[in-house]
Design a protein around this motif. Structure first.
Motif, PDB file in Angstrom:
ATOM      1  N   GLY A  20       1.259  13.437 -10.881  1.00 30.32           N
ATOM      2  CA  GLY A  20       2.419  13.735 -11.719  1.00 30.32           C
ATOM      3  C   GLY A  20       3.727  13.389 -11.022  1.00 30.32           C
ATOM      4  O   GLY A  20       3.846  12.359 -10.361  1.00 30.32           O
ATOM      5  N   SER A  21       4.681  14.259 -11.120  1.00 27.87           N
ATOM      6  CA  SER A  21       6.017  13.990 -10.566  1.00 27.87           C
ATOM      7  C   SER A  21       6.023  13.898  -9.046  1.00 27.87           C
ATOM      8  O   SER A  21       6.967  13.358  -8.453  1.00 27.87           O
ATOM      9  CB  SER A  21       7.003  15.065 -11.023  1.00 27.87           C
ATOM     10  OG  SER A  21       6.621  16.332 -10.516  1.00 27.87           O
ATOM     11  N   ARG A  22       4.970  14.372  -8.414  1.00 30.00           N
ATOM     12  CA  ARG A  22       4.917  14.301  -6.940  1.00 30.00           C
ATOM     13  C   ARG A  22       4.692  12.884  -6.427  1.00 30.00           C
ATOM     14  O   ARG A  22       4.741  12.630  -5.244  1.00 30.00           O
ATOM     15  CB  ARG A  22       3.854  15.256  -6.424  1.00 30.00           C
ATOM     16  CG  ARG A  22       4.280  16.714  -6.666  1.00 30.00           C
ATOM     17  CD  ARG A  22       3.107  17.600  -6.546  1.00 30.00           C
ATOM     18  NE  ARG A  22       2.235  17.342  -7.689  1.00 30.00           N
ATOM     19  CZ  ARG A  22       1.715  18.278  -8.466  1.00 30.00           C
ATOM     20  NH1 ARG A  22       1.947  19.525  -8.212  1.00 30.00           N
ATOM     21  NH2 ARG A  22       0.933  17.976  -9.473  1.00 30.00           N
ATOM     22  N   ILE A  23       4.472  11.956  -7.341  1.00 32.51           N
ATOM     23  CA  ILE A  23       4.295  10.554  -6.970  1.00 32.51           C
ATOM     24  C   ILE A  23       5.646   9.854  -6.804  1.00 32.51           C
ATOM     25  O   ILE A  23       5.720   8.714  -6.363  1.00 32.51           O
ATOM     26  CB  ILE A  23       3.407   9.829  -8.017  1.00 32.51           C
ATOM     27  CG1 ILE A  23       2.760   8.576  -7.441  1.00 32.51           C
ATOM     28  CG2 ILE A  23       4.205   9.448  -9.235  1.00 32.51           C
ATOM     29  CD1 ILE A  23       1.503   8.805  -6.729  1.00 32.51           C
ATOM     30  N   ALA A  24       6.714  10.548  -7.137  1.00 30.64           N
ATOM     31  CA  ALA A  24       8.053   9.951  -7.182  1.00 30.64           C
ATOM     32  C   ALA A  24       8.423   9.196  -5.912  1.00 30.64           C
ATOM     33  O   ALA A  24       9.012   8.110  -5.987  1.00 30.64           O
ATOM     34  CB  ALA A  24       9.097  11.024  -7.484  1.00 30.64           C
ATOM     35  N   ASN A  25       8.073   9.713  -4.762  1.00 36.28           N
ATOM     36  CA  ASN A  25       8.428   9.047  -3.497  1.00 36.28           C
ATOM     37  C   ASN A  25       7.735   7.696  -3.324  1.00 36.28           C
ATOM     38  O   ASN A  25       8.123   6.905  -2.482  1.00 36.28           O
ATOM     39  CB  ASN A  25       8.079   9.927  -2.296  1.00 36.28           C
ATOM     40  CG  ASN A  25       8.954  11.143  -2.206  1.00 36.28           C
ATOM     41  OD1 ASN A  25      10.046  11.188  -2.779  1.00 36.28           O
ATOM     42  ND2 ASN A  25       8.488  12.153  -1.503  1.00 36.28           N
ATOM     43  N   HIS A  26       6.707   7.446  -4.114  1.00 33.39           N
ATOM     44  CA  HIS A  26       5.924   6.227  -3.981  1.00 33.39           C
ATOM     45  C   HIS A  26       6.165   5.225  -5.107  1.00 33.39           C
ATOM     46  O   HIS A  26       5.564   4.152  -5.114  1.00 33.39           O
ATOM     47  CB  HIS A  26       4.437   6.583  -3.922  1.00 33.39           C
ATOM     48  CG  HIS A  26       4.117   7.588  -2.869  1.00 33.39           C
ATOM     49  ND1 HIS A  26       4.040   7.266  -1.527  1.00 33.39           N
ATOM     50  CD2 HIS A  26       3.902   8.917  -2.948  1.00 33.39           C
ATOM     51  CE1 HIS A  26       3.773   8.348  -0.837  1.00 33.39           C
ATOM     52  NE2 HIS A  26       3.683   9.367  -1.673  1.00 33.39           N
ATOM     53  N   LEU A  27       7.022   5.563  -6.052  1.00 33.50           N
ATOM     54  CA  LEU A  27       7.221   4.705  -7.220  1.00 33.50           C
ATOM     55  C   LEU A  27       7.727   3.315  -6.852  1.00 33.50           C
ATOM     56  O   LEU A  27       7.275   2.321  -7.421  1.00 33.50           O
ATOM     57  CB  LEU A  27       8.170   5.361  -8.220  1.00 33.50           C
ATOM     58  CG  LEU A  27       7.572   6.500  -9.024  1.00 33.50           C
ATOM     59  CD1 LEU A  27       8.617   7.104  -9.949  1.00 33.50           C
ATOM     60  CD2 LEU A  27       6.361   6.045  -9.809  1.00 33.50           C
ATOM     61  N   HIS A  28       8.641   3.227  -5.911  1.00 34.53           N
ATOM     62  CA  HIS A  28       9.171   1.917  -5.528  1.00 34.53           C
ATOM     63  C   HIS A  28       8.045   1.000  -5.053  1.00 34.53           C
ATOM     64  O   HIS A  28       7.957  -0.155  -5.480  1.00 34.53           O
ATOM     65  CB  HIS A  28      10.250   2.068  -4.446  1.00 34.53           C
ATOM     66  CG  HIS A  28      10.826   0.771  -4.007  1.00 34.53           C
ATOM     67  ND1 HIS A  28      11.697   0.050  -4.787  1.00 34.53           N
ATOM     68  CD2 HIS A  28      10.625   0.045  -2.881  1.00 34.53           C
ATOM     69  CE1 HIS A  28      12.023  -1.063  -4.157  1.00 34.53           C
ATOM     70  NE2 HIS A  28      11.389  -1.090  -2.993  1.00 34.53           N
ATOM     71  N   SER A  29       7.178   1.509  -4.206  1.00 37.29           N
ATOM     72  CA  SER A  29       6.064   0.709  -3.698  1.00 37.29           C
ATOM     73  C   SER A  29       5.091   0.340  -4.806  1.00 37.29           C
ATOM     74  O   SER A  29       4.579  -0.784  -4.847  1.00 37.29           O
ATOM     75  CB  SER A  29       5.315   1.473  -2.610  1.00 37.29           C
ATOM     76  OG  SER A  29       6.158   1.719  -1.509  1.00 37.29           O
ATOM     77  N   ILE A  30       4.831   1.273  -5.709  1.00 42.74           N
ATOM     78  CA  ILE A  30       3.930   0.986  -6.830  1.00 42.74           C
ATOM     79  C   ILE A  30       4.501  -0.146  -7.674  1.00 42.74           C
ATOM     80  O   ILE A  30       3.794  -1.090  -8.026  1.00 42.74           O
ATOM     81  CB  ILE A  30       3.697   2.243  -7.687  1.00 42.74           C
ATOM     82  CG1 ILE A  30       2.897   3.279  -6.902  1.00 42.74           C
ATOM     83  CG2 ILE A  30       2.987   1.890  -8.997  1.00 42.74           C
ATOM     84  CD1 ILE A  30       2.813   4.642  -7.558  1.00 42.74           C
ATOM     85  N   PHE A  31       5.799  -0.069  -7.983  1.00 43.74           N
ATOM     86  CA  PHE A  31       6.409  -1.110  -8.805  1.00 43.74           C
ATOM     87  C   PHE A  31       6.473  -2.459  -8.084  1.00 43.74           C
ATOM     88  O   PHE A  31       6.404  -3.502  -8.720  1.00 43.74           O
ATOM     89  CB  PHE A  31       7.787  -0.676  -9.304  1.00 43.74           C
ATOM     90  CG  PHE A  31       7.709   0.346 -10.404  1.00 43.74           C
ATOM     91  CD1 PHE A  31       7.001   0.081 -11.569  1.00 43.74           C
ATOM     92  CD2 PHE A  31       8.322   1.570 -10.264  1.00 43.74           C
ATOM     93  CE1 PHE A  31       6.921   1.021 -12.579  1.00 43.74           C
ATOM     94  CE2 PHE A  31       8.242   2.519 -11.279  1.00 43.74           C
ATOM     95  CZ  PHE A  31       7.541   2.242 -12.433  1.00 43.74           C
ATOM     96  N   GLU A  32       6.574  -2.453  -6.765  1.00 46.57           N
ATOM     97  CA  GLU A  32       6.517  -3.710  -6.012  1.00 46.57           C
ATOM     98  C   GLU A  32       5.159  -4.382  -6.204  1.00 46.57           C
ATOM     99  O   GLU A  32       5.078  -5.585  -6.439  1.00 46.57           O
ATOM    100  CB  GLU A  32       6.757  -3.464  -4.524  1.00 46.57           C
ATOM    101  CG  GLU A  32       8.200  -3.320  -4.140  1.00 46.57           C
ATOM    102  CD  GLU A  32       8.367  -3.158  -2.637  1.00 46.57           C
ATOM    103  OE1 GLU A  32       7.374  -3.253  -1.881  1.00 46.57           O
ATOM    104  OE2 GLU A  32       9.510  -2.928  -2.222  1.00 46.57           O
ATOM    105  N   VAL A  33       4.083  -3.608  -6.094  1.00 45.36           N
ATOM    106  CA  VAL A  33       2.745  -4.159  -6.275  1.00 45.36           C
ATOM    107  C   VAL A  33       2.565  -4.642  -7.711  1.00 45.36           C
ATOM    108  O   VAL A  33       2.051  -5.739  -7.948  1.00 45.36           O
ATOM    109  CB  VAL A  33       1.657  -3.123  -5.892  1.00 45.36           C
ATOM    110  CG1 VAL A  33       0.273  -3.607  -6.286  1.00 45.36           C
ATOM    111  CG2 VAL A  33       1.712  -2.835  -4.411  1.00 45.36           C
ATOM    112  N   VAL A  34       3.003  -3.839  -8.675  1.00 44.65           N
ATOM    113  CA  VAL A  34       2.902  -4.240 -10.077  1.00 44.65           C
ATOM    114  C   VAL A  34       3.683  -5.531 -10.307  1.00 44.65           C
ATOM    115  O   VAL A  34       3.197  -6.456 -10.967  1.00 44.65           O
ATOM    116  CB  VAL A  34       3.399  -3.118 -11.015  1.00 44.65           C
ATOM    117  CG1 VAL A  34       3.527  -3.607 -12.447  1.00 44.65           C
ATOM    118  CG2 VAL A  34       2.472  -1.913 -10.934  1.00 44.65           C
ATOM    119  N   GLY A  35       4.884  -5.631  -9.734  1.00 44.29           N
ATOM    120  CA  GLY A  35       5.695  -6.842  -9.874  1.00 44.29           C
ATOM    121  C   GLY A  35       5.016  -8.060  -9.284  1.00 44.29           C
ATOM    122  O   GLY A  35       5.030  -9.147  -9.883  1.00 44.29           O
TER     123      GLY A  35
END
Length: 103
Positions: free
Chosen positions: A77-92
């Motif tokens: 859930g919201s505890r993933i917030a610190n990792h969103l930038h990295s997730i979106f880099e991989v998705v990109g």
């Protein structure tokens, strides 16, 4: 569970075991699903490992990894917030590669 997660993360970070990474990631996800929110203490380590695999794996493995990341987001859930930038880099990265293969 902590010892199993640590051993699997070690395997996931071992480049010589790249052929086993998909199975290792699957095993980690089974553990995380069974732990549900109990997996949260492991979130920084698993995210770092999954992001690294996402940057270095083949396209087919990345698709599976995206599914795992989606499951982790659902669990954390919201505890993933610190990792969103990295997730979106991989998705990109995956998105760009998919678009290049279509051209």
């Amino acid at each position: 569970a902590a010892h199993a997660v640590a051993a699997l993360l070690k395997m996931l970070n071992d480049a010589s075991l790249v052929s086993q990474h998909a199975q290792v990631a699957l095993a980690l996800m089974k553990i995380f699903k069974s732990l549900d929110e109990g997996c949260l203490p492991f979130l920084p380590q698993i995210m770092a490992a999954f992001i690294q695999v996402g940057k270095t794996s083949e396209a087919a493995e990345r698709v599976v990894l995206l599914r795992h990341l989606a499951e982790l987001v659902k669990i954390a859930g919201s505890r993933i917030a610190n990792h969103l930038h990295s997730i979106f880099e991989v998705v990109g990265t995956i998105w760009q590669e998919a678009n290049h293969s279509l051209v």
